[in-house]
Design a protein around this motif. Structure first.
Motif, mmCIF file in Angstrom:
data_model
loop_
_atom_site.group_PDB
_atom_site.id
_atom_site.type_symbol
_atom_site.label_atom_id
_atom_site.label_comp_id
_atom_site.label_asym_id
_atom_site.label_seq_id
_atom_site.Cartn_x
_atom_site.Cartn_y
_atom_site.Cartn_z
ATOM 1 N N ARG A 67 -9.339 23.584 -6.414
ATOM 2 C CA ARG A 67 -10.157 24.444 -5.546
ATOM 3 C C ARG A 67 -11.650 24.162 -5.741
ATOM 4 O O ARG A 67 -12.422 24.160 -4.779
ATOM 5 N N ILE A 68 -12.046 23.903 -6.980
ATOM 6 C CA ILE A 68 -13.454 23.578 -7.259
ATOM 7 C C ILE A 68 -13.807 22.224 -6.644
ATOM 8 O O ILE A 68 -14.868 22.065 -6.025
ATOM 9 N N ILE A 69 -12.916 21.259 -6.786
ATOM 10 C CA ILE A 69 -13.133 19.930 -6.201
ATOM 11 C C ILE A 69 -13.258 20.033 -4.686
ATOM 12 O O ILE A 69 -14.161 19.422 -4.092
ATOM 13 N N GLN A 70 -12.404 20.821 -4.045
ATOM 14 C CA GLN A 70 -12.489 21.009 -2.591
ATOM 15 C C GLN A 70 -13.826 21.635 -2.207
ATOM 16 O O GLN A 70 -14.456 21.235 -1.232
ATOM 17 N N GLY A 71 -14.275 22.606 -2.997
ATOM 18 C CA GLY A 71 -15.584 23.211 -2.753
ATOM 19 C C GLY A 71 -16.704 22.198 -2.900
ATOM 20 O O GLY A 71 -17.641 22.166 -2.095
ATOM 21 N N ALA A 72 -16.602 21.363 -3.921
ATOM 22 C CA ALA A 72 -17.616 20.325 -4.151
ATOM 23 C C ALA A 72 -17.657 19.345 -2.987
ATOM 24 O O ALA A 72 -18.737 18.983 -2.500
ATOM 25 N N LEU A 73 -16.491 18.914 -2.528
ATOM 26 C CA LEU A 73 -16.440 17.977 -1.405
ATOM 27 C C LEU A 73 -17.016 18.599 -0.136
ATOM 28 O O LEU A 73 -17.727 17.933 0.621
ATOM 29 N N SER A 74 -16.759 19.876 0.077
ATOM 30 C CA SER A 74 -17.327 20.582 1.231
ATOM 31 C C SER A 74 -18.848 20.628 1.138
ATOM 32 O O SER A 74 -19.550 20.362 2.120
ATOM 33 N N TYR A 75 -19.351 20.960 -0.045
ATOM 34 C CA TYR A 75 -20.798 21.039 -0.238
ATOM 35 C C TYR A 75 -21.459 19.679 -0.026
ATOM 36 O O TYR A 75 -22.473 19.571 0.667
ATOM 37 N N ILE A 76 -20.861 18.652 -0.609
ATOM 38 C CA ILE A 76 -21.411 17.297 -0.487
ATOM 39 C C ILE A 76 -21.468 16.874 0.979
ATOM 40 O O ILE A 76 -22.478 16.327 1.441
ATOM 41 N N ALA A 77 -20.406 17.137 1.725
ATOM 42 C CA ALA A 77 -20.375 16.762 3.144
ATOM 43 C C ALA A 77 -21.390 17.588 3.940
ATOM 44 O O ALA A 77 -22.127 17.046 4.771
ATOM 45 N N GLU A 78 -21.444 18.884 3.669
ATOM 46 C CA GLU A 78 -22.357 19.780 4.389
ATOM 47 C C GLU A 78 -23.817 19.399 4.175
ATOM 48 O O GLU A 78 -24.622 19.423 5.103
ATOM 49 N N LYS A 79 -24.150 19.035 2.941
ATOM 50 C CA LYS A 79 -25.539 18.709 2.601
ATOM 51 C C LYS A 79 -25.842 17.221 2.691
ATOM 52 O O LYS A 79 -26.953 16.793 2.384
ATOM 53 N N ARG A 80 -24.835 16.441 3.072
ATOM 54 C CA ARG A 80 -24.984 14.979 3.203
ATOM 55 C C ARG A 80 -25.513 14.347 1.915
ATOM 56 O O ARG A 80 -26.489 13.611 1.908
ATOM 57 N N TYR A 102 -21.307 25.375 -23.272
ATOM 58 C CA TYR A 102 -21.397 24.609 -22.040
ATOM 59 C C TYR A 102 -20.679 23.282 -22.221
ATOM 60 O O TYR A 102 -21.048 22.472 -23.066
ATOM 61 N N ILE A 103 -19.646 23.061 -21.413
ATOM 62 C CA ILE A 103 -18.797 21.869 -21.541
ATOM 63 C C ILE A 103 -19.092 20.927 -20.380
ATOM 64 O O ILE A 103 -18.728 21.196 -19.228
ATOM 65 N N ARG A 104 -19.781 19.843 -20.676
ATOM 66 C CA ARG A 104 -20.089 18.827 -19.658
ATOM 67 C C ARG A 104 -18.845 17.962 -19.409
ATOM 68 O O ARG A 104 -18.082 17.697 -20.322
ATOM 69 N N SER A 105 -18.701 17.540 -18.169
ATOM 70 C CA SER A 105 -17.566 16.686 -17.784
ATOM 71 C C SER A 105 -16.241 17.288 -18.247
ATOM 72 O O SER A 105 -15.402 16.613 -18.830
ATOM 73 N N ALA A 106 -16.050 18.567 -17.955
ATOM 74 C CA ALA A 106 -14.839 19.282 -18.389
ATOM 75 C C ALA A 106 -13.590 18.757 -17.702
ATOM 76 O O ALA A 106 -12.503 18.785 -18.274
ATOM 77 N N PHE A 107 -13.752 18.248 -16.485
ATOM 78 C CA PHE A 107 -12.631 17.624 -15.764
ATOM 79 C C PHE A 107 -13.193 16.674 -14.720
ATOM 80 O O PHE A 107 -14.385 16.666 -14.456
ATOM 81 N N GLU A 108 -12.287 15.853 -14.175
ATOM 82 C CA GLU A 108 -12.688 14.865 -13.174
ATOM 83 C C GLU A 108 -11.840 15.021 -11.925
ATOM 84 O O GLU A 108 -10.819 15.696 -11.944
ATOM 85 N N MET A 109 -12.274 14.353 -10.854
ATOM 86 C CA MET A 109 -11.522 14.426 -9.599
ATOM 87 C C MET A 109 -10.187 13.750 -9.716
ATOM 88 O O MET A 109 -9.866 12.904 -10.336
#
Length: 109
Positions: A67-80, A102-109
């Motif tokens: 769900r977070i990845i889908q949100g990220a992809l939506s944001y990236i597309a929306e903001k180009r 704070y956990i950096r790179s906690a998961f990947e696509m």
């Protein structure tokens, strides 16, 4: 909301520039979207007053990650922002002490 406020303050003090909080689209959401240098960062905030039920990072299961990845992809597309490098982080907030793990790179696509 207290956990997200604590995480956002921690991120700003650490040099992040907050772009959006609580970004929501159909069936997906991202708690905090920020820039750290030239990296686009999608952060899931998990606040806990006790670890009795487990650590916050454990609640970011594969389904939540999708769900977070889908949100990220939506944001990236929306903001180009397709040309930006991205990262997925998790902020664990202890509501009793106000501390942030704070956990950096906690998961990947």
């Amino acid at each position: 909301i207290r956990g997200e406020n604590t995480a956002a303050l921690y991120m700003e003090k650490s040099g992040f520039v907050i772009l959006v909080r609580n970004y929501r689209r159909t069936a997906c959401e991202v708690d905090i979207i920020a820039m750290e240098g030239d990296v686009l960062v999608f952060t899931e905030v998990k606040a806990r007053s006790s670890t009795r039920g487990g650590y916050g990072r454990e609640a970011v299961d594969r389904r939540k990650q999708q769900r977070i990845i889908q949100g990220a992809l939506s944001y990236i597309a929306e903001k180009r922002m397709e040309d930006r490098c991205g990262r997925f982080d998790v902020a664990e907030v202890d509501l009793n002490t106000g501390t942030v793990n704070y956990i950096r790179s906690a998961f990947e696509m």
